[in-house]
Design a protein around this motif. Structure first.
Motif, PDB file in Angstrom:
ATOM      1  N   PHE A   1       0.827  -1.202   0.000  1.00 49.46           N
ATOM      2  CA  PHE A   1       0.000   0.000   0.000  1.00 49.46           C
ATOM      3  C   PHE A   1       0.866   1.259   0.000  1.00 49.46           C
ATOM      4  O   PHE A   1       0.486   2.272  -0.587  1.00 49.46           O
ATOM      5  CB  PHE A   1      -0.955  -0.023   1.187  1.00 49.46           C
ATOM      6  CG  PHE A   1      -1.936  -1.161   1.122  1.00 49.46           C
ATOM      7  CD1 PHE A   1      -3.037  -1.096   0.295  1.00 49.46           C
ATOM      8  CD2 PHE A   1      -1.732  -2.304   1.874  1.00 49.46           C
ATOM      9  CE1 PHE A   1      -3.937  -2.148   0.216  1.00 49.46           C
ATOM     10  CE2 PHE A   1      -2.618  -3.370   1.807  1.00 49.46           C
ATOM     11  CZ  PHE A   1      -3.723  -3.299   0.972  1.00 49.46           C
ATOM     12  N   VAL A   2       2.023   1.194   0.646  1.00 50.80           N
ATOM     13  CA  VAL A   2       2.968   2.305   0.557  1.00 50.80           C
ATOM     14  C   VAL A   2       3.483   2.436  -0.876  1.00 50.80           C
ATOM     15  O   VAL A   2       3.554   3.542  -1.429  1.00 50.80           O
ATOM     16  CB  VAL A   2       4.129   2.120   1.543  1.00 50.80           C
ATOM     17  CG1 VAL A   2       5.243   3.134   1.262  1.00 50.80           C
ATOM     18  CG2 VAL A   2       3.643   2.258   2.983  1.00 50.80           C
TER      19      VAL A   2
ATOM     20  N   SER B   1      -4.632   4.404   1.527  1.00 51.69           N
ATOM     21  CA  SER B   1      -4.141   4.695   0.179  1.00 51.69           C
ATOM     22  C   SER B   1      -5.247   5.147  -0.770  1.00 51.69           C
ATOM     23  O   SER B   1      -5.026   6.021  -1.623  1.00 51.69           O
ATOM     24  CB  SER B   1      -3.432   3.461  -0.388  1.00 51.69           C
ATOM     25  OG  SER B   1      -4.306   2.349  -0.485  1.00 51.69           O
TER      26      SER B   1
ATOM     27  N   ARG C   1      -5.251   8.881  -2.572  1.00 53.62           N
ATOM     28  CA  ARG C   1      -5.394   9.150  -4.014  1.00 53.62           C
ATOM     29  C   ARG C   1      -6.486  10.185  -4.270  1.00 53.62           C
ATOM     30  O   ARG C   1      -6.290  11.131  -5.038  1.00 53.62           O
ATOM     31  CB  ARG C   1      -5.704   7.853  -4.764  1.00 53.62           C
ATOM     32  CG  ARG C   1      -6.019   8.130  -6.239  1.00 53.62           C
ATOM     33  CD  ARG C   1      -6.687   6.966  -6.925  1.00 53.62           C
ATOM     34  NE  ARG C   1      -7.188   7.389  -8.230  1.00 53.62           N
ATOM     35  CZ  ARG C   1      -7.846   6.611  -9.057  1.00 53.62           C
ATOM     36  NH1 ARG C   1      -8.092   5.343  -8.733  1.00 53.62           N
ATOM     37  NH2 ARG C   1      -8.275   7.081 -10.221  1.00 53.62           N
TER      38      ARG C   1
ATOM     39  N   LYS D   1       2.000   1.531  -3.589  1.00 56.45           N
ATOM     40  CA  LYS D   1       0.879   2.068  -4.373  1.00 56.45           C
ATOM     41  C   LYS D   1       0.820   3.585  -4.260  1.00 56.45           C
ATOM     42  O   LYS D   1       0.765   4.298  -5.278  1.00 56.45           O
ATOM     43  CB  LYS D   1      -0.427   1.451  -3.872  1.00 56.45           C
ATOM     44  CG  LYS D   1      -1.695   2.128  -4.373  1.00 56.45           C
ATOM     45  CD  LYS D   1      -2.923   1.595  -3.628  1.00 56.45           C
ATOM     46  CE  LYS D   1      -4.187   2.351  -3.967  1.00 56.45           C
ATOM     47  NZ  LYS D   1      -5.361   1.835  -3.221  1.00 56.45           N
ATOM     48  N   THR D   2       0.818   4.092  -3.030  1.00 56.15           N
ATOM     49  CA  THR D   2       0.684   5.535  -2.839  1.00 56.15           C
ATOM     50  C   THR D   2       1.891   6.288  -3.369  1.00 56.15           C
ATOM     51  O   THR D   2       1.749   7.344  -4.003  1.00 56.15           O
ATOM     52  CB  THR D   2       0.460   5.852  -1.350  1.00 56.15           C
ATOM     53  OG1 THR D   2      -0.846   5.382  -0.977  1.00 56.15           O
ATOM     54  CG2 THR D   2       0.542   7.344  -1.072  1.00 56.15           C
TER      55      THR D   2
ATOM     56  N   THR E   1      -1.446   0.133  -7.865  1.00 55.07           N
ATOM     57  CA  THR E   1      -1.930  -0.917  -6.973  1.00 55.07           C
ATOM     58  C   THR E   1      -1.400  -2.273  -7.392  1.00 55.07           C
ATOM     59  O   THR E   1      -0.919  -3.058  -6.569  1.00 55.07           O
ATOM     60  CB  THR E   1      -3.469  -0.952  -6.974  1.00 55.07           C
ATOM     61  OG1 THR E   1      -3.969   0.365  -6.758  1.00 55.07           O
ATOM     62  CG2 THR E   1      -3.993  -1.880  -5.896  1.00 55.07           C
TER      63      THR E   1
END
Length: 240
Positions: A23-24, A66, A70, A26-27, A195
């Protein structure tokens, strides 16, 4: 807060990855897609809103999760990470995100946190800096909390072979959805690729020997996809 006014609070590099959290990743990739300058600070989940990473501090406004990060950056900075996608493609991208975050993620976590070999090699070392007498209890507590999370979600109620079977089915579906395209929604990267990259990189990292990693490795398009995304967004990172 960083000098830019926008700070990403992340986990840490490890397990052969720029960050141990999908998730980190992804962001961070979405921040890069948006062209935003940001600082990055390593922290731990108990210090985060809702006890989860990542979160951001954007000029004093704290945003966790996350998906909501976004939404915040698109709204505040006037960017659309799905520019060029029609309504049906945006719906398909959301469905792919749910497959990644609400299914494959939990299978990946089981082999990282509950499988004895994976836990001993990876997450067990998160408490190496604690006083020696506290390490074993901390490790038991961390693993117990993850087990409870996986049991509540449902996937953790299955035997390891069944978890691998379910995770492999998601991986095979992703390979079919990607096909011969460079990115999931076609010729250009969009938000869902952040993602997908985060989850597939965490699944495919050579650091862990798991059936899910092997399921990715037999899909040449997924292997090439992760390498392509890594080179584009983390060119300084040596990828397996």
């Amino acid at each position: 807060m960083s000098s830019t006014g926008l700070t990403l609070y992340a986990s840490r590099a490890g397990f052969g990855l720029p960050d141990t959290s999908p998730f980190v990743l992804k962001t961070e990739v979405q921040l890069k897609m948006a062209g935003l300058a940001y600082g990055c600070v390593s922290t731990i989940p108990p210090q985060a809103p809702n006890g989860k990473l990542p979160f951001i501090d954007d000029h004093g406004e704290v945003v966790g999760d996350s998906t909501f990060i976004r939404a915040h950056i698109e709204r505040r900075y006037g960017v659309d990470l799905d520019a060029g996608l029609d309504a049906q493609q945006r719906a398909q991208a959301w469905a792919i995100e749910r497959l990644l975050e609400d299914h494959l993620y939990f299978a990946m976590v089981w082999f990282r946190w509950i499988d004895p070999d994976g836990f001993a090699k990876g997450p067990a070392h998160f408490v190496d800096d604690a006083p020696e007498a506290q390490r074993a209890p901390l490790r038991r507590d961390m693993q117990a909390r993850k087990f409870a999370e996986l049991h509540a979600q449902g996937l953790g109620r299955h035997a390891p072979g069944k978890i691998a079977e379910l995770g492999t089915r998601s991986i095979d579906a992703l390979a079919e959805l990607l096909g011969n395209s460079p990115y999931f929604m076609g010729a250009s990267a969009s938000a869902v690729d952040a993602t997908a990259f985060g989850m597939l990189a965490c699944t495919a990292t050579p650091f862990f020997d798991t059936p899910l990693r092997r399921a990715v490795e037999v899909q040449p398009n997924l292997v090439a996809y992760v390498a392509r995304m890594m080179q584009r967004f983390y060119p300084e990172h040596a990828w397996g």
